[in-house]
Motif scaffolding. Structure first.
Motif, PDB file in Angstrom:
ATOM      1  N   GLU A   1      26.929  34.594 -32.370  1.00  0.00           N
ATOM      2  CA  GLU A   1      27.422  35.965 -32.447  1.00  0.00           C
ATOM      3  C   GLU A   1      27.742  36.488 -31.053  1.00  0.00           C
ATOM      4  O   GLU A   1      27.214  36.013 -30.054  1.00  0.00           O
ATOM      5  CB  GLU A   1      26.398  36.873 -33.138  1.00  0.00           C
ATOM      6  N   THR A   2      28.619  37.467 -31.021  1.00  0.00           N
ATOM      7  CA  THR A   2      29.088  38.014 -29.748  1.00  0.00           C
ATOM      8  C   THR A   2      27.953  38.698 -28.997  1.00  0.00           C
ATOM      9  O   THR A   2      27.153  39.419 -29.598  1.00  0.00           O
ATOM     10  CB  THR A   2      30.232  39.017 -29.985  1.00  0.00           C
ATOM     11  N   MET A   3      27.917  38.470 -27.700  1.00  0.00           N
ATOM     12  CA  MET A   3      26.973  39.176 -26.831  1.00  0.00           C
ATOM     13  C   MET A   3      27.735  40.350 -26.224  1.00  0.00           C
ATOM     14  O   MET A   3      28.498  40.191 -25.275  1.00  0.00           O
ATOM     15  CB  MET A   3      26.428  38.248 -25.748  1.00  0.00           C
ATOM     16  N   GLN A   4      27.537  41.527 -26.806  1.00  0.00           N
ATOM     17  CA  GLN A   4      28.292  42.707 -26.416  1.00  0.00           C
ATOM     18  C   GLN A   4      27.819  43.268 -25.086  1.00  0.00           C
ATOM     19  O   GLN A   4      26.641  43.201 -24.745  1.00  0.00           O
ATOM     20  CB  GLN A   4      28.158  43.794 -27.493  1.00  0.00           C
ATOM     21  N   GLY A   5      28.778  43.838 -24.341  1.00  0.00           N
ATOM     22  CA  GLY A   5      28.439  44.542 -23.105  1.00  0.00           C
ATOM     23  C   GLY A   5      28.221  43.607 -21.939  1.00  0.00           C
ATOM     24  O   GLY A   5      28.741  42.484 -21.881  1.00  0.00           O
ATOM     25  N   ASN A   6      27.413  44.073 -20.989  1.00  0.00           N
ATOM     26  CA  ASN A   6      27.124  43.281 -19.789  1.00  0.00           C
ATOM     27  C   ASN A   6      26.231  42.101 -20.133  1.00  0.00           C
ATOM     28  O   ASN A   6      25.239  42.254 -20.842  1.00  0.00           O
ATOM     29  CB  ASN A   6      26.457  44.150 -18.724  1.00  0.00           C
ATOM     30  N   VAL A   7      26.583  40.943 -19.624  1.00  0.00           N
ATOM     31  CA  VAL A   7      25.817  39.722 -19.865  1.00  0.00           C
ATOM     32  C   VAL A   7      25.378  39.167 -18.514  1.00  0.00           C
ATOM     33  O   VAL A   7      26.162  39.129 -17.552  1.00  0.00           O
ATOM     34  CB  VAL A   7      26.645  38.679 -20.632  1.00  0.00           C
ATOM     35  N   TYR A   8      24.134  38.716 -18.446  1.00  0.00           N
ATOM     36  CA  TYR A   8      23.559  38.243 -17.192  1.00  0.00           C
ATOM     37  C   TYR A   8      23.100  36.800 -17.350  1.00  0.00           C
ATOM     38  O   TYR A   8      22.552  36.411 -18.392  1.00  0.00           O
ATOM     39  CB  TYR A   8      22.382  39.132 -16.784  1.00  0.00           C
ATOM     40  N   LEU A   9      23.319  36.026 -16.303  1.00  0.00           N
ATOM     41  CA  LEU A   9      22.933  34.616 -16.277  1.00  0.00           C
ATOM     42  C   LEU A   9      21.739  34.448 -15.335  1.00  0.00           C
ATOM     43  O   LEU A   9      21.795  34.866 -14.174  1.00  0.00           O
ATOM     44  CB  LEU A   9      24.119  33.761 -15.812  1.00  0.00           C
ATOM     45  N   TYR A  10      20.670  33.852 -15.847  1.00  0.00           N
ATOM     46  CA  TYR A  10      19.448  33.647 -15.083  1.00  0.00           C
ATOM     47  C   TYR A  10      19.134  32.153 -15.000  1.00  0.00           C
ATOM     48  O   TYR A  10      19.536  31.374 -15.874  1.00  0.00           O
ATOM     49  CB  TYR A  10      18.244  34.327 -15.747  1.00  0.00           C
ATOM     50  N   TYR A  11      18.398  31.765 -13.975  1.00  0.00           N
ATOM     51  CA  TYR A  11      17.725  30.476 -13.993  1.00  0.00           C
ATOM     52  C   TYR A  11      16.235  30.742 -14.123  1.00  0.00           C
ATOM     53  O   TYR A  11      15.713  31.737 -13.608  1.00  0.00           O
ATOM     54  CB  TYR A  11      18.032  29.635 -12.750  1.00  0.00           C
ATOM     55  N   LYS A  12      15.546  29.868 -14.836  1.00  0.00           N
ATOM     56  CA  LYS A  12      14.125  30.067 -15.127  1.00  0.00           C
ATOM     57  C   LYS A  12      13.352  28.820 -14.729  1.00  0.00           C
ATOM     58  O   LYS A  12      13.771  27.700 -15.039  1.00  0.00           O
ATOM     59  CB  LYS A  12      13.922  30.363 -16.616  1.00  0.00           C
ATOM     60  N   LEU A  13      12.251  29.009 -14.024  1.00  0.00           N
ATOM     61  CA  LEU A  13      11.418  27.906 -13.575  1.00  0.00           C
ATOM     62  C   LEU A  13      10.043  27.996 -14.217  1.00  0.00           C
ATOM     63  O   LEU A  13       9.474  29.084 -14.350  1.00  0.00           O
ATOM     64  CB  LEU A  13      11.270  27.921 -12.055  1.00  0.00           C
ATOM     65  N   TYR A  14       9.534  26.846 -14.627  1.00  0.00           N
ATOM     66  CA  TYR A  14       8.197  26.739 -15.205  1.00  0.00           C
ATOM     67  C   TYR A  14       7.309  25.940 -14.251  1.00  0.00           C
ATOM     68  O   TYR A  14       7.689  24.855 -13.805  1.00  0.00           O
ATOM     69  CB  TYR A  14       8.249  26.028 -16.560  1.00  0.00           C
ATOM     70  N   GLY A  15       6.134  26.456 -13.949  1.00  0.00           N
ATOM     71  CA  GLY A  15       5.166  25.735 -13.138  1.00  0.00           C
ATOM     72  C   GLY A  15       5.457  25.731 -11.657  1.00  0.00           C
ATOM     73  O   GLY A  15       4.937  24.884 -10.930  1.00  0.00           O
ATOM     74  N   PHE A  16       6.256  26.698 -11.186  1.00  0.00           N
ATOM     75  CA  PHE A  16       6.551  26.797  -9.750  1.00  0.00           C
ATOM     76  C   PHE A  16       5.785  28.004  -9.201  1.00  0.00           C
ATOM     77  O   PHE A  16       6.066  29.142  -9.556  1.00  0.00           O
ATOM     78  CB  PHE A  16       8.045  26.968  -9.504  1.00  0.00           C
ATOM     79  N   TYR A  17       4.814  27.742  -8.325  1.00  0.00           N
ATOM     80  CA  TYR A  17       3.919  28.805  -7.846  1.00  0.00           C
ATOM     81  C   TYR A  17       4.456  29.420  -6.559  1.00  0.00           C
ATOM     82  O   TYR A  17       4.239  28.908  -5.473  1.00  0.00           O
ATOM     83  CB  TYR A  17       2.514  28.239  -7.627  1.00  0.00           C
ATOM     84  N   GLN A  18       5.149  30.549  -6.720  1.00  0.00           N
ATOM     85  CA  GLN A  18       5.604  31.305  -5.556  1.00  0.00           C
ATOM     86  C   GLN A  18       4.552  32.299  -5.077  1.00  0.00           C
ATOM     87  O   GLN A  18       4.792  33.008  -4.102  1.00  0.00           O
ATOM     88  CB  GLN A  18       6.889  32.070  -5.891  1.00  0.00           C
ATOM     89  N   ASN A  19       3.415  32.348  -5.757  1.00  0.00           N
ATOM     90  CA  ASN A  19       2.405  33.354  -5.415  1.00  0.00           C
ATOM     91  C   ASN A  19       1.283  32.807  -4.544  1.00  0.00           C
ATOM     92  O   ASN A  19       0.265  33.471  -4.358  1.00  0.00           O
ATOM     93  CB  ASN A  19       1.814  33.958  -6.696  1.00  0.00           C
ATOM     94  N   LEU A  20       1.432  31.595  -4.000  1.00  0.00           N
ATOM     95  CA  LEU A  20       0.427  31.056  -3.094  1.00  0.00           C
ATOM     96  C   LEU A  20       0.440  31.840  -1.786  1.00  0.00           C
ATOM     97  O   LEU A  20       1.504  32.157  -1.241  1.00  0.00           O
ATOM     98  CB  LEU A  20       0.692  29.574  -2.828  1.00  0.00           C
ATOM     99  N   TYR A  21      -0.752  32.123  -1.277  1.00  0.00           N
ATOM    100  CA  TYR A  21      -0.881  33.006  -0.114  1.00  0.00           C
ATOM    101  C   TYR A  21      -0.113  32.469   1.092  1.00  0.00           C
ATOM    102  O   TYR A  21       0.663  33.192   1.724  1.00  0.00           O
ATOM    103  CB  TYR A  21      -2.362  33.189   0.221  1.00  0.00           C
ATOM    104  N   ARG A  22      -0.296  31.198   1.435  1.00  0.00           N
ATOM    105  CA  ARG A  22       0.358  30.633   2.613  1.00  0.00           C
ATOM    106  C   ARG A  22       1.867  30.527   2.403  1.00  0.00           C
ATOM    107  O   ARG A  22       2.643  30.648   3.348  1.00  0.00           O
ATOM    108  CB  ARG A  22      -0.233  29.253   2.922  1.00  0.00           C
TER     109      ARG A  22
END
Length: 344
Positions: free
Chosen positions: A98-119
């Protein structure tokens, strides 16, 4: 000498309402009816807002395709660092029902990538990123200098690990016509990031501004070559770079990659039909048992498809009503006991 009474009087506070604690005060006396009414009103408000937010999030159209296993050959190729200069692409066809009406956004998604490590979070140079001192790499070890001692710009683990897959969305108008869906590379960052936290160094051109610096080890090109078509979207002001530098709080996250340019066949949005993602696979994830996916999504006035805020309001409203009914039951029991005591 002064008399003792005069000395004592001199130490007395001024005869003012404030210092003599004579300011008028109001003692709030809440009745059971007022308290219960407030609780019921608050609960009704939270429940109403929660239901509206949940319905709004449910109305969003979203499609997610995990491509780590689909592009298994490319994933295996990227496991060996020797193949860093070998290009690997894969195509992922899919059907949009079905049609995606209006503004459409493209994302990339990562699983298991820890960007929250302190160092990891600290491994950056803010003086570099605002364009004041490209040689300031003190907090960036081990990604501070190249093998010959040249300062790296941008330095640090965050910049070095930037997501570098190339994702192109194609629309199959018919069996013989395949067109690339027009996507915008700019306008995907926060305003404060683009115009406050990131600035390019002042120079006649970017290549001369970054003279005397080296690119990060895992980058295939220098920071001033990220977007050769748009000079406003290059260097430290590149939108993809800025989006990546805002670290995620959880190991599973998605980041905005492109937004639909609503022209030609796509003025109303993405029409239903056959599409395909053409991906140049560069970012390795299987080494740390991660996964990658690409997401197409619309948005509403309340944001994305997350149900967290709606559920939070709904739970708060339900708990408030439960507390209100409990207090009302206790109040009626005490009132009944008081009535019986008076009658006796």
């Amino acid at each position: 000498m002064k008399k003792a009474s005069q000395i004592c009087q001199s130490k007395l506070p001024d005869n003012t309402a404030l210092k003599q604690q004579q300011l008028p005060a109001y003692r709030l006396q809440l009745s059971a009816t007022g308290v219960l009414s407030g609780f019921f009103a608050t609960g009704a408000f939270c429940l109403g807002v929660g239901i509206i937010l949940i319905l709004s999030a449910k109305s969003i159209k979203e499609i997610e395709i995990k491509y780590t296993k689909i592009c298994a050959n490319c994933a295996e190729l990227r496991e060996d660092a020797i193949n860093f200069d070998k290009e690997c692409t894969c195509s992922i066809p899919f059907y949009l029902s079905e049609t995606m009406q209006g503004n459409v956004y493209l994302y990339y998604k990562l699983y298991g990538f820890y960007q929250n490590l302190y160092r990891y979070i600290l491994s950056r140079s803010n003086s570099q990123l605002v364009g004041t001192d490209l040689k300031d790499v003190g907090n960036c070890a081990p990604f501070s200098k190249s093998h010959n001692g040249t300062p790296i710009a941008p330095c640090g683990a965050i910049a070095n690990s930037i997501f570098n897959d190339t994702i192109i969305l194609s629309y199959n108008l018919n069996s013989s016509i395949h067109m690339e869906v027009p996507m915008l590379r700019s306008g995907i960052t926060w305003w404060t990031d683009k115009y406050v936290k990131f600035r390019n160094p002042t120079a006649i051109n970017l290549s001369s501004a970054f003279t005397g610096t080296a690119k990060p080890p895992f980058w295939s090109k220098s920071v001033y070559e990220l977007d050769l078509e748009d000079t406003e979207n290059n260097g430290f002001l590149n939108d993809d770079f800025i989006v990546w530098m805002r670290t995620a709080a959880f190991p599973t996250f998605k980041k905005l990659y492109r937004r639909l340019n609503r022209v030609q066949y796509f003025i109303e949005g993405l029409p239903a039909g056959n599409y395909s993602f053409n991906i140049t696979y560069n970012f390795p994830v299987t080494r740390f048992k991660g996964e990658k996916s690409v997401v197409l999504s619309t948005l509403t006035w309340s944001g994305g498809s997350s149900l967290f805020l709606g559920l939070a309001y709904t739970v708060t409203g339900a708990v408030t009503w439960l507390a209100a009914f409990s207090m009302m039951a206790i109040h009626l029991m005490l009132k009944e006991k008081r009535t019986l005591f008076i009658e006796r």
